[in-house]
Design a protein around this motif. Structure first.
Motif, PDB file in Angstrom:
ATOM      1  N   LYS A 168      41.901  35.386  36.984  1.00  0.00           N
ATOM      2  CA  LYS A 168      41.008  36.152  36.095  1.00  0.00           C
ATOM      3  C   LYS A 168      39.956  35.442  35.619  1.00  0.00           C
ATOM      4  O   LYS A 168      39.927  34.538  36.016  1.00  0.00           O
ATOM      5  CB  LYS A 168      42.008  36.711  34.848  1.00  0.00           C
ATOM      6  CG  LYS A 168      43.162  37.622  35.141  1.00  0.00           C
ATOM      7  CD  LYS A 168      43.864  37.852  33.836  1.00  0.00           C
ATOM      8  CE  LYS A 168      45.127  38.684  33.896  1.00  0.00           C
ATOM      9  NZ  LYS A 168      45.801  39.147  32.597  1.00  0.00           N
ATOM     10  N   THR A 209      36.777  39.249  43.372  1.00  0.00           N
ATOM     11  CA  THR A 209      38.181  40.310  43.389  1.00  0.00           C
ATOM     12  C   THR A 209      38.872  40.188  42.111  1.00  0.00           C
ATOM     13  O   THR A 209      39.671  41.046  41.925  1.00  0.00           O
ATOM     14  CB  THR A 209      38.949  39.895  44.671  1.00  0.00           C
ATOM     15  OG1 THR A 209      39.313  38.727  44.567  1.00  0.00           O
ATOM     16  CG2 THR A 209      38.122  40.233  45.986  1.00  0.00           C
ATOM     17  N   LYS A 211      40.111  40.327  38.348  1.00  0.00           N
ATOM     18  CA  LYS A 211      39.842  41.292  37.224  1.00  0.00           C
ATOM     19  C   LYS A 211      39.277  40.372  36.173  1.00  0.00           C
ATOM     20  O   LYS A 211      39.225  39.154  35.930  1.00  0.00           O
ATOM     21  CB  LYS A 211      41.310  41.585  36.426  1.00  0.00           C
ATOM     22  CG  LYS A 211      41.228  42.489  35.326  1.00  0.00           C
ATOM     23  CD  LYS A 211      41.059  44.063  35.852  1.00  0.00           C
ATOM     24  CE  LYS A 211      41.155  45.019  34.795  1.00  0.00           C
ATOM     25  NZ  LYS A 211      41.006  46.217  35.366  1.00  0.00           N
ATOM     26  N   PRO A 236      33.210  47.122  40.375  1.00  0.00           N
ATOM     27  CA  PRO A 236      33.688  48.066  40.198  1.00  0.00           C
ATOM     28  C   PRO A 236      34.108  48.358  38.805  1.00  0.00           C
ATOM     29  O   PRO A 236      34.616  47.698  38.228  1.00  0.00           O
ATOM     30  CB  PRO A 236      34.862  48.050  41.177  1.00  0.00           C
ATOM     31  CG  PRO A 236      34.290  46.761  42.161  1.00  0.00           C
ATOM     32  CD  PRO A 236      33.617  45.982  41.593  1.00  0.00           C
ATOM     33  N   PRO A 237      34.085  49.720  38.338  1.00  0.00           N
ATOM     34  CA  PRO A 237      34.439  50.094  37.014  1.00  0.00           C
ATOM     35  C   PRO A 237      35.757  49.535  36.751  1.00  0.00           C
ATOM     36  O   PRO A 237      36.133  49.306  35.484  1.00  0.00           O
ATOM     37  CB  PRO A 237      34.332  51.392  36.775  1.00  0.00           C
ATOM     38  CG  PRO A 237      33.018  52.004  37.839  1.00  0.00           C
ATOM     39  CD  PRO A 237      33.437  50.825  38.922  1.00  0.00           C
ATOM     40  N   ASP A 238      37.009  49.813  37.751  1.00  0.00           N
ATOM     41  CA  ASP A 238      38.154  49.598  37.407  1.00  0.00           C
ATOM     42  C   ASP A 238      38.757  47.979  37.607  1.00  0.00           C
ATOM     43  O   ASP A 238      39.584  47.720  37.089  1.00  0.00           O
ATOM     44  CB  ASP A 238      39.055  50.333  38.416  1.00  0.00           C
ATOM     45  CG  ASP A 238      38.803  49.984  39.664  1.00  0.00           C
ATOM     46  OD1 ASP A 238      37.954  49.282  40.031  1.00  0.00           O
ATOM     47  OD2 ASP A 238      39.547  50.294  40.573  1.00  0.00           O
ATOM     48  N   GLN A 239      37.454  47.296  37.806  1.00  0.00           N
ATOM     49  CA  GLN A 239      37.710  45.727  37.863  1.00  0.00           C
ATOM     50  C   GLN A 239      37.303  44.962  36.741  1.00  0.00           C
ATOM     51  O   GLN A 239      37.611  43.822  36.303  1.00  0.00           O
ATOM     52  CB  GLN A 239      36.936  45.371  39.118  1.00  0.00           C
ATOM     53  CG  GLN A 239      37.394  43.562  39.440  1.00  0.00           C
ATOM     54  CD  GLN A 239      36.500  43.119  40.673  1.00  0.00           C
ATOM     55  OE1 GLN A 239      35.980  43.988  41.361  1.00  0.00           O
ATOM     56  NE2 GLN A 239      36.253  41.954  40.663  1.00  0.00           N
ATOM     57  N   VAL A 241      36.093  44.701  32.358  1.00  0.00           N
ATOM     58  CA  VAL A 241      36.284  45.290  30.960  1.00  0.00           C
ATOM     59  C   VAL A 241      35.383  44.759  30.128  1.00  0.00           C
ATOM     60  O   VAL A 241      35.012  43.400  30.255  1.00  0.00           O
ATOM     61  CB  VAL A 241      37.592  44.823  30.201  1.00  0.00           C
ATOM     62  CG1 VAL A 241      37.639  45.421  29.087  1.00  0.00           C
ATOM     63  CG2 VAL A 241      38.588  45.502  31.186  1.00  0.00           C
TER      64      VAL A 241
END
Length: 269
Positions: A168, A209, A211, A236-239, A241
């Motif tokens: 992470k 890659t 998160k 990418p938006p889903d990767q 926060v």
């Protein structure tokens, strides 16, 4: 002297004065560029002295002929976190708060070259090489390695996460590149030509890659929001926060609103 001759004489005088002014202005501008080029690393890096962190452990790592001093907090866990601080940050002073927020993580807080007892002088090339060396040391012992970068250290963290497998990634008050930030602060200078250490995070983000958590200060006067958002847009938006700590500044983000900054780290990591 007739009127026509007087006019010509005055015109020649004005021209000579204008040329002289342009020559002086040009010389001053070139001198300013030269000074900025020669002093740029003293503007970017502000090495700290050896901090006095009670009851803290440290290790030494030989890399590229220099010795890094790294603060550590070992625990019985397969998880580890490597921390890269700001340009004037004494990372040892963050050890206690990080240890409290991340009780199940082995912590490695890196003193850049010239910082906190590490030898050598900081540069982008040196910090990147050292980041890889620290990662390889840590990953040899722990399978899960996460990385935290703060301010200047986000550029180091992004580079490392683009080159190694990171579990992470946390970026506190990040930028797209030091070059783009400098272009705003020194808008009348050819920054692209003068700057040696560009920390081009925006071009490396697509190779990450892991998160990712980005923590922003609501009132950050050092890193313009547009520069942070330019980096965020590469993920990418889903990767990714993104969280903003209200009422915080670039320097106060870790202490604004109580422990919100460290609570975000704890919840994410």
């Amino acid at each position: 002297m007739n009127a026509r001759s007087l006019v010509r004489s005055l015109a020649r005088s004005v021209t000579r004065i204008a040329v002289a002014v342009l020559i002086i202005a040009g010389a001053l501008y070139i001198s300013a560029c030269a000074l900025l080029y020669l002093k740029q690393r003293s503007l970017l890096y502000a090495p700290t002295s050896v901090s006095n962190v009670s009851d803290a452990e440290s290790i030494s790592l030989e890399t590229d002929g220099e010795t890094l001093r790294i603060w550590i907090r070992p625990v019985d866990s397969p998880n580890a976190v490597i921390y890269f601080g700001g340009n004037a940050q004494d990372v040892g002073l963050s050890l206690g708060a990080l240890a409290k927020a991340l009780p199940n993580q082995n912590l490695y807080l890196v003193n850049y070259r010239g910082y906190g007892g590490s030898t050598g002088s900081p540069s982008e090339k040196a910090l990147f090489a050292d980041a890889l060396a620290v990662y390889d040391l840590v990953h040899a012992k722990y399978p899960n390695v996460s990385v935290i970068g703060r301010s200047l250290g986000t550029g180091v963290a992004v580079y490392l996460a683009s080159m190694r497998k990171v579990d992470k990634l946390v970026l506190g008050t990040p930028y797209d590149s030091i070059e783009n930030v400098a272009k705003i602060r020194f808008r009348f200078f050819p920054i692209s030509l003068l700057l040696q250490d560009k920390f081009d995070s925006v071009s490396r983000a697509r190779n990450i890659t892991a998160k990712t958590l980005v923590i922003l200060a609501e009132n950050d006067s050092l890193i313009p929001r547009a520069n942070s958002e330019a980096l965020i847009a590469q993920f990418p938006p889903d990767q990714i926060v993104t969280k903003t700590i209200k009422g915080s500044t670039h320097g106060s983000i870790e202490i604004s609103n109580g422990r919100e900054y460290y609570d975000l780290l704890a919840g994410f990591l």
